[in-house]
Design a protein around this motif. Sequence first.
Motif, PDB file in Angstrom:
ATOM      1  N   HIS A 168       0.851  -1.199   0.000  1.00 48.62           N
ATOM      2  CA  HIS A 168       0.000   0.000   0.000  1.00 48.62           C
ATOM      3  C   HIS A 168       0.883   1.245   0.000  1.00 48.62           C
ATOM      4  N   ASP A 169       0.250   2.397  -0.239  1.00 51.58           N
ATOM      5  CA  ASP A 169       0.956   3.669  -0.175  1.00 51.58           C
ATOM      6  C   ASP A 169       1.611   3.810   1.203  1.00 51.58           C
ATOM      7  N   ASP A 170       2.846   4.253   1.220  1.00 49.19           N
ATOM      8  CA  ASP A 170       3.559   4.483   2.480  1.00 49.19           C
ATOM      9  C   ASP A 170       2.985   5.739   3.138  1.00 49.19           C
ATOM     10  N   ALA A 171       2.487   5.602   4.357  1.00 44.27           N
ATOM     11  CA  ALA A 171       1.808   6.717   5.019  1.00 44.27           C
ATOM     12  C   ALA A 171       2.717   7.927   5.234  1.00 44.27           C
ATOM     13  N   LYS A 172       4.025   7.718   5.328  1.00 40.48           N
ATOM     14  CA  LYS A 172       4.942   8.847   5.517  1.00 40.48           C
ATOM     15  C   LYS A 172       5.741   9.189   4.264  1.00 40.48           C
ATOM     16  N   ASP A 173       5.488   8.456   3.200  1.00 43.84           N
ATOM     17  CA  ASP A 173       6.081   8.743   1.889  1.00 43.84           C
ATOM     18  C   ASP A 173       5.059   8.326   0.839  1.00 43.84           C
ATOM     19  N   PRO A 174       3.913   9.038   0.787  1.00 44.86           N
ATOM     20  CA  PRO A 174       2.739   8.545   0.058  1.00 44.86           C
ATOM     21  C   PRO A 174       2.862   8.480  -1.461  1.00 44.86           C
ATOM     22  N   GLU A 175       4.014   8.827  -1.997  1.00 41.32           N
ATOM     23  CA  GLU A 175       4.223   8.679  -3.441  1.00 41.32           C
ATOM     24  C   GLU A 175       4.844   7.331  -3.790  1.00 41.32           C
ATOM     25  N   GLY A 462       7.680   1.313  -6.131  1.00 39.28           N
ATOM     26  CA  GLY A 462       7.432   2.170  -7.281  1.00 39.28           C
ATOM     27  C   GLY A 462       6.509   3.325  -6.960  1.00 39.28           C
ATOM     28  N   PRO A 463       6.254   4.176  -7.945  1.00 34.53           N
ATOM     29  CA  PRO A 463       5.369   5.327  -7.737  1.00 34.53           C
ATOM     30  C   PRO A 463       3.921   4.894  -7.561  1.00 34.53           C
ATOM     31  N   VAL A 464       3.196   5.629  -6.759  1.00 32.18           N
ATOM     32  CA  VAL A 464       1.801   5.310  -6.481  1.00 32.18           C
ATOM     33  C   VAL A 464       0.916   5.698  -7.663  1.00 32.18           C
ATOM     34  N   ASP A 465      -0.027   4.834  -7.974  1.00 34.02           N
ATOM     35  CA  ASP A 465      -1.006   5.095  -9.033  1.00 34.02           C
ATOM     36  C   ASP A 465      -2.162   5.893  -8.444  1.00 34.02           C
ATOM     37  N   ASP A 466      -2.183   7.181  -8.696  1.00 33.23           N
ATOM     38  CA  ASP A 466      -3.221   8.037  -8.123  1.00 33.23           C
ATOM     39  C   ASP A 466      -4.586   7.838  -8.771  1.00 33.23           C
ATOM     40  N   ASP A 467      -4.633   7.143  -9.901  1.00 35.51           N
ATOM     41  CA  ASP A 467      -5.907   6.924 -10.586  1.00 35.51           C
ATOM     42  C   ASP A 467      -6.628   5.667 -10.100  1.00 35.51           C
ATOM     43  N   GLU A 468      -5.966   4.887  -9.283  1.00 39.73           N
ATOM     44  CA  GLU A 468      -6.538   3.613  -8.839  1.00 39.73           C
ATOM     45  C   GLU A 468      -7.739   3.826  -7.918  1.00 39.73           C
ATOM     46  N   TRP A 469      -8.702   2.916  -8.028  1.00 44.75           N
ATOM     47  CA  TRP A 469      -9.883   2.915  -7.162  1.00 44.75           C
ATOM     48  C   TRP A 469      -9.811   1.745  -6.190  1.00 44.75           C
TER      49      TRP A 469
END
Length: 681
Positions: A168-175, A462-469
């Motif tokens: 999951h997205d890292d809560a302290k490095d959310p990218e 890797g980089p977080v996919d901001d388009d994901e649902w």
Amino acid sequence: MKTLWLGAASAAALICASAPALAANAPDLSQAPRMGPWGFDAAGRDMSVAPSKDFFDYANGGYLTRLEIPADRSRYGAFDALNELSQNRMRAVVEKASANTAATGDEAKVGAFYRSFMDEAAVDALGAKPMAADLAAIAAIKSRDEMAGLMGATMRKFGGSFFGSYVHDDAKDPEKYTVYLLQGGLGLPDRDYYLDDKFKTQKTAYEAYVAKLLTLAGWEKPAENAAAIVALETEIAKVSWTRAERRDDDRTYNPFEVAKLQAYAPGFAWKRFLDGANLSKAERVIVSENTAFPKIAAIYAGASLDTLKAWSAFNLADQAAPYLAKDFNQANYEFRNKTLSGQPVQQPRWKRGVTGVDSNLGEALGKVYVAAYFPAENKAKMEALVGDIRTAMGARIEKLDWMGPATKAKALEKLSKFRVKIAYPDKWRDYSGLSIKDGDLYGNIQRASAFEWDYRAARLGGPVDDDEWGMTPPTINAYYQPTKNEIVFPAAILQPPFFDPQGDPAINYGGIGGVIGHEITHGFDDQGRKSDGDGKLTDWWTAEDAAKFDAQAKKFGKQYAAVEVLPGANINGDLTMGENIADLGGLLLALDAYHISLKGQPAPVIDGLTGDQRVFLGWAQVWRGKYRDDRMRQQLVSDPHSPPKYRVQVPVKNIDAFYEAFGVKPGDGMYVAPADRVRIW
């Protein structure tokens, strides 16, 4: 992820050769019913109850008196009625795909999955054979270290582990994506089921269920092993964190280098575990319940290998049971649904089938669902509603008398960065790498699970996919995601009673407006407030403002903790804190936004009801419903949401406008003295 309604649908498995076709003269079950001519079910009220005495019963008492919970449900209400509508619509989509044996691409996968589930005769004929290779792999284990590797591997498919994991997205490095580890090992809904005498009957039934599945699976000494398994899980329960403790975003963020994890929690082969889960490249993990990990690892190390094998065999059979022959399936329903939730009758196979398609091929199904059932103009109307709610939140922040200017500036910055997703994704998942086969239900579930797991594992670092649902379009729910600072509203919730494009705006503001406000407020609840506008877990509050917030939150929690829902069963004010704050904030924002929408003009009166009264009624209508007692007891210990009635009763008692709207006076059942009302957002 903060949701409007957590755990709204029970896990399902799928069955019979074919669901019965709808008769030609049957009512159209794919159309959303309206709630009266202006969006509110006026006949659902109980006019013998004064709103100042019991607002929920006044708003919904007539409906509830007439409501009987369907036999295949453990609860029923507004959410469940919409879920049935969504199921009927999904059924139309999957049955069309299932009938088209010449289909290709995603349609072919949807059709094959559904056919494999509905061919009950073929599933029954296989008995326990689909599990044979997996059971043999468990039986062949020679050491605890090897077992840890198998536990990691089973997270991709079927089976259990003493420790859970997800990417999951890292809560302290959310990218960036990272690996989270959390406590596991329990087969009952919560640690309280093992430790609280109120659940002694359920615990006894659980041991019988474990023995039953081990017997069906052909595992040796089923009764003896069942007793050992329950004893083992009881020890895990004793050292596990409570659900309320697990809500704390600060306490549950504990980064560890993988190389140092072994020394911190010895007795469990962490590298073997991560390798088995396809997480070999993880060099760093976030441990959630950190103080529990060494204790659970010690329990693992002290357990006999035979008991660990039996535990793994049971978990495999338990998770696979809904997709196996009738004796497995029935045993699973009898315990998981009937004993734990009080559900008298199992859901029809077709319902479990469409739920399975949604769970495993959700965006393939959702793409067709949206095209068939979601009017494009509804998205624009929702965007306008969201705009009004955001404006209302900004105004409330600016007017707060308990918050200093430095914290206000940060709060307004966070609000300005909120991302909004409505109805469906801008880009859809690619399922081309997933193999779905006719006549292989067990394999289809395993491959779909592994496909999803490996998709997420491959993104590690890797980089977080901001388009994901995080939800599929046919889902009756909504959520706030702290690391993305976003609010998300699937298509299926955008209809009555939440949203009626032809309905009275006041009802819509109380319904979907309250939902929008609820999700926005999650960004500022007792945990959401800890993340900034970029989704980073960080302290952006002054100490003075944080102390004032916490004082009001504790005061609010005590109001809920005082509510006895069933004899000896009260609401857990700590567990439900975030959802309760979101409910209060959501309703306040809905009311403010409705006033904004009037643009200075007086609100119309409809059927003798003022605009403010209708906003409150719109909120109350959303939460009407009934629960079976066993399901309610389960919710009270395991769900972060308060029971529906108190999602109405408690928030409105803290809103001054409610007193004005319904003439609530000292001595009335709904009255709370002004000094005792909670003022947060």
